[in-house]
Design a protein around this motif. Sequence first.
Motif, short mmCIF file in Angstrom:
data_model
loop_
_atom_site.label_atom_id
_atom_site.label_comp_id
_atom_site.label_asym_id
_atom_site.label_seq_id
_atom_site.Cartn_x
_atom_site.Cartn_y
_atom_site.Cartn_z
N VAL A 83 0.84 -1.20 0.00
CA VAL A 83 0.00 0.00 0.00
C VAL A 83 0.89 1.26 0.00
CG1 VAL A 83 -1.66 1.34 1.36
CG2 VAL A 83 -1.87 -1.15 1.24
N THR A 84 0.79 2.03 -1.06
CA THR A 84 1.55 3.29 -1.11
C THR A 84 0.77 4.34 -1.89
OG1 THR A 84 2.66 2.90 -3.22
CG2 THR A 84 3.77 2.04 -1.26
N VAL A 85 1.07 5.58 -1.60
CA VAL A 85 0.61 6.71 -2.42
C VAL A 85 1.82 7.63 -2.56
CG1 VAL A 85 -0.89 8.76 -2.47
CG2 VAL A 85 -1.82 6.54 -1.77
N ARG A 90 -0.27 12.49 -1.82
CA ARG A 90 -0.72 12.06 -0.49
C ARG A 90 -1.85 12.96 0.02
NH1 ARG A 90 1.64 15.16 3.58
NH2 ARG A 90 1.74 13.55 5.17
N ARG A 91 -2.63 12.39 0.90
CA ARG A 91 -3.73 13.09 1.59
C ARG A 91 -4.73 13.73 0.64
NH1 ARG A 91 -0.79 10.36 4.08
NH2 ARG A 91 0.23 10.85 6.07
N GLN A 92 -4.96 13.02 -0.46
CA GLN A 92 -6.04 13.44 -1.38
C GLN A 92 -7.10 12.36 -1.44
OE1 GLN A 92 -4.26 14.53 -5.20
NE2 GLN A 92 -2.56 15.53 -4.15
N GLY A 93 -7.01 11.42 -0.47
CA GLY A 93 -8.05 10.39 -0.40
C GLY A 93 -7.80 9.18 -1.28
N LEU A 94 -6.59 9.01 -1.83
CA LEU A 94 -6.37 7.88 -2.74
C LEU A 94 -6.33 6.54 -2.01
CD1 LEU A 94 -3.88 9.30 -5.39
CD2 LEU A 94 -6.37 9.22 -5.38
N LEU A 95 -5.65 6.50 -0.85
CA LEU A 95 -5.68 5.25 -0.08
C LEU A 95 -7.14 4.91 0.27
CD1 LEU A 95 -4.71 2.88 1.60
CD2 LEU A 95 -4.35 4.46 3.50
N THR A 96 -7.88 5.92 0.68
CA THR A 96 -9.28 5.68 1.06
C THR A 96 -10.05 5.05 -0.11
OG1 THR A 96 -9.15 7.57 2.51
CG2 THR A 96 -11.37 6.79 1.98
N VAL A 119 2.50 -0.28 8.82
CA VAL A 119 3.81 0.32 9.11
C VAL A 119 3.68 1.41 10.18
CG1 VAL A 119 3.74 2.04 7.27
CG2 VAL A 119 5.93 1.08 7.94
N GLU A 120 2.51 2.08 10.20
CA GLU A 120 2.27 3.10 11.23
C GLU A 120 0.89 2.87 11.85
OE1 GLU A 120 4.07 7.23 10.61
OE2 GLU A 120 3.26 6.72 8.64
N TYR A 124 -4.88 2.49 9.53
CA TYR A 124 -5.93 1.56 9.09
C TYR A 124 -7.14 1.42 10.00
CZ TYR A 124 -2.43 0.32 5.63
OH TYR A 124 -1.51 0.38 4.61
N ARG A 126 -9.33 3.51 10.68
CA ARG A 126 -10.49 4.15 10.04
C ARG A 126 -11.15 3.23 9.01
NH1 ARG A 126 -8.71 9.15 8.92
NH2 ARG A 126 -6.76 8.68 9.99
C1 LIG Z 1 -0.03 5.77 4.20
C2 LIG Z 1 -0.40 6.28 2.82
C3 LIG Z 1 -0.66 5.10 1.89
C4 LIG Z 1 -1.69 7.12 2.98
O1 LIG Z 1 -2.19 7.45 1.68
P1 LIG Z 1 -3.08 8.76 1.44
O2 LIG Z 1 -3.65 8.64 0.07
O3 LIG Z 1 -2.33 9.95 1.81
O4 LIG Z 1 -4.26 8.54 2.50
P2 LIG Z 1 -5.68 9.23 2.45
O5 LIG Z 1 -5.56 10.59 1.77
O6 LIG Z 1 -6.70 8.32 1.88
O7 LIG Z 1 -5.92 9.44 4.00
C5 LIG Z 1 -7.11 9.12 4.63
C6 LIG Z 1 -7.04 9.60 6.06
O8 LIG Z 1 -6.03 8.86 6.74
C7 LIG Z 1 -5.09 9.76 7.33
N1 LIG Z 1 -3.76 9.17 7.17
C8 LIG Z 1 -3.29 8.59 6.07
N2 LIG Z 1 -2.04 8.16 6.28
C9 LIG Z 1 -1.73 8.51 7.54
C10 LIG Z 1 -0.56 8.35 8.33
N3 LIG Z 1 0.54 7.75 7.84
N4 LIG Z 1 -0.58 8.83 9.58
C11 LIG Z 1 -1.69 9.43 10.06
N5 LIG Z 1 -2.82 9.59 9.36
C12 LIG Z 1 -2.84 9.14 8.10
C13 LIG Z 1 -5.23 11.04 6.51
O9 LIG Z 1 -4.80 12.15 7.23
C14 LIG Z 1 -6.69 11.06 6.21
O10 LIG Z 1 -7.36 11.53 7.35
P3 LIG Z 1 -8.69 12.44 7.24
O11 LIG Z 1 -9.68 11.60 6.49
O12 LIG Z 1 -9.06 12.68 8.66
O13 LIG Z 1 -8.29 13.65 6.47
C15 LIG Z 1 0.70 7.18 2.22
O14 LIG Z 1 0.92 8.27 3.08
C16 LIG Z 1 2.01 6.47 1.97
O15 LIG Z 1 2.23 5.93 0.90
N6 LIG Z 1 2.93 6.46 2.96
C17 LIG Z 1 4.24 5.84 2.78
C18 LIG Z 1 4.18 4.33 2.58
C19 LIG Z 1 3.35 3.68 3.68
O16 LIG Z 1 3.50 4.01 4.84
N7 LIG Z 1 2.50 2.73 3.29
C20 LIG Z 1 1.68 1.97 4.23
C21 LIG Z 1 2.28 0.62 4.35
S1 LIG Z 1 1.46 -0.36 5.55
#
Ligand SMILES: CC(C)(COP(=O)(O)OP(=O)(O)OC[C@H]1O[C@@H](n2cnc3c(N)ncnc32)[C@H](O)[C@@H]1OP(=O)(O)O)[C@@H](O)C(=O)NCCC(=O)NCCS
Length: 423
Positions: A83-85, A90-96, A119-120, A124, A126
């Motif tokens: 899982v990555t963005v 980032r923070r545009q709702g793509l993971l969601t 990883v953090e 997840y 939510r």
């Molecule tokens: C973690 C990751 C995939 C999140 O992707 P993203 O597209 O930015 O996530 P979203 O925009 O869908 O975020 C949805 C919500 O989760 C929160 N969130 C996402 N990642 C978060 C993080 N690492 N720490 C805290 N909150 C996080 C966002 O703030 C957002 O909150 P909101 O709805 O209250 O505004 C991205 O930051 C990433 O690639 N990180 C590096 C690689 C990684 O850690 N991958 C996960 C492996 S398990």
Amino acid sequence: MAIRIKDVDRAARSAWHRAADLGFLRPPSPENEEFWRPVFSSRGHRLKGAFDGERCVGTLRSFPMEITVPGGGAVEADAITGVTVLPTHRRQGLLTRMMTTELTEAVARDQALAILISVEWPIYGRFGFGPATFSAEFDVDCARGGLRAEVVDWIDRAAGTVEIVDAEEYAKAAPEVHARFRARQVGAVERPEWRWQMMTGQRPHPVHKREGAFYVLHRDSSGRPTGALTYRIEDKENWIGGVPQVRLKVDDLIVGAERARDDAVAAAALWQYVTSVDWIGTVSTGGRSPDDPFPLLLEDARAARRVGGEDMLWLRVLDVPAALEARTYQAEGEVIIRVEDPQGHCNGSYHLEGGLDGATCTRTTQEPDITLPVDSLGTLYLGGESARRLQAAGRLAEEWTGAAARIDTLFNEARLPWSPDGF
Ligand SMILES: CC(C)(COP(=O)(O)OP(=O)(O)OC[C@H]1O[C@@H](n2cnc3c(N)ncnc32)[C@H](O)[C@@H]1OP(=O)(O)O)[C@@H](O)C(=O)NCCC(=O)NCCS
């Protein structure tokens, strides 16, 4: 241009790999792509991507994976990883969007559970995942004595053997040990072929290298493999004043004897081995179950100093009746559980009637004994967390005093769940 979430076909795989490498803060690596090529073509593997035009900017991978649940049953879960963005998106709702699609599809596939390793912590919950297994890492100070004398006697009486073998022999024998280990260890997941190949250097992984690994097998007195150990040596040049301070880092130590009661002696023999290798000042255990009994084998249990460890496997219930009927319970009893699910897959009240032999679970309109969010149900599911603790943390509400304690009587397991494998 609007970003699209779509399944990734062969033509888009290189773009997907590039995004995944960049998302995990690695320079894009064709070797990494090469390693995964056969794995991604195997049964049930799915790649999702977020595409900004032709550019892949978000990644998610899933595949079916068995996990052992209380009672010893194996449930096929939707295992989610990769899982990555990209930092630019980032923070545009793509993971969601990717996760929402993935979970909806897993429900359509009738998968009762989804699992991942986070990883953090904050990512997840939510999406309905709760931490379900934990790990603990220890540094063992070998100078403070080895195993207790009676443990050594016990190992001697069992008359098993410990042998250093080459990777090939290990690769032949260890899967059988793992099969028995997994059947008894709640929270353990399958070890796919690619993972064995990576561990034994048959197909070295370009990022997670295992160079310099040692392979050891424990066999019982009849010669059957009952324990499997891999380790590496770190700081080999670290001698201070002529005294060696070399570290032995355990990568994997599992046991699986024919009879469950013989597991303990196989484990003791392998701990005896690692704590008695000459030149070794410290054994670094890697992630163990937080209730691993091995410190109690030592002359001085404080020689095993806890140096780390955190949540390991996160679990999301997707189908409450199927999940709760797949496991057994520590006592006969019934309870009505109301589940709140922000994604809507599990909302409702459920009547669970369970015991040592299994359970029935059906939807009900009766008043609940407890109400909890679906991520808390994921945390409770494998029996490693206490409902009373979750209640004290505001993660579960009792409708009458003592309801959380009843949940604990049913759900808690004598030993903690543990998942040694990443995926
Ligand atoms: C973690 C990751 C995939 C999140 O992707 P993203 O597209 O930015 O996530 P979203 O925009 O869908 O975020 C949805 C919500 O989760 C929160 N969130 C996402 N990642 C978060 C993080 N690492 N720490 C805290 N909150 C996080 C966002 O703030 C957002 O909150 P909101 O709805 O209250 O505004 C991205 O930051 C990433 O690639 N990180 C590096 C690689 C990684 O850690 N991958 C996960 C492996 S398990």
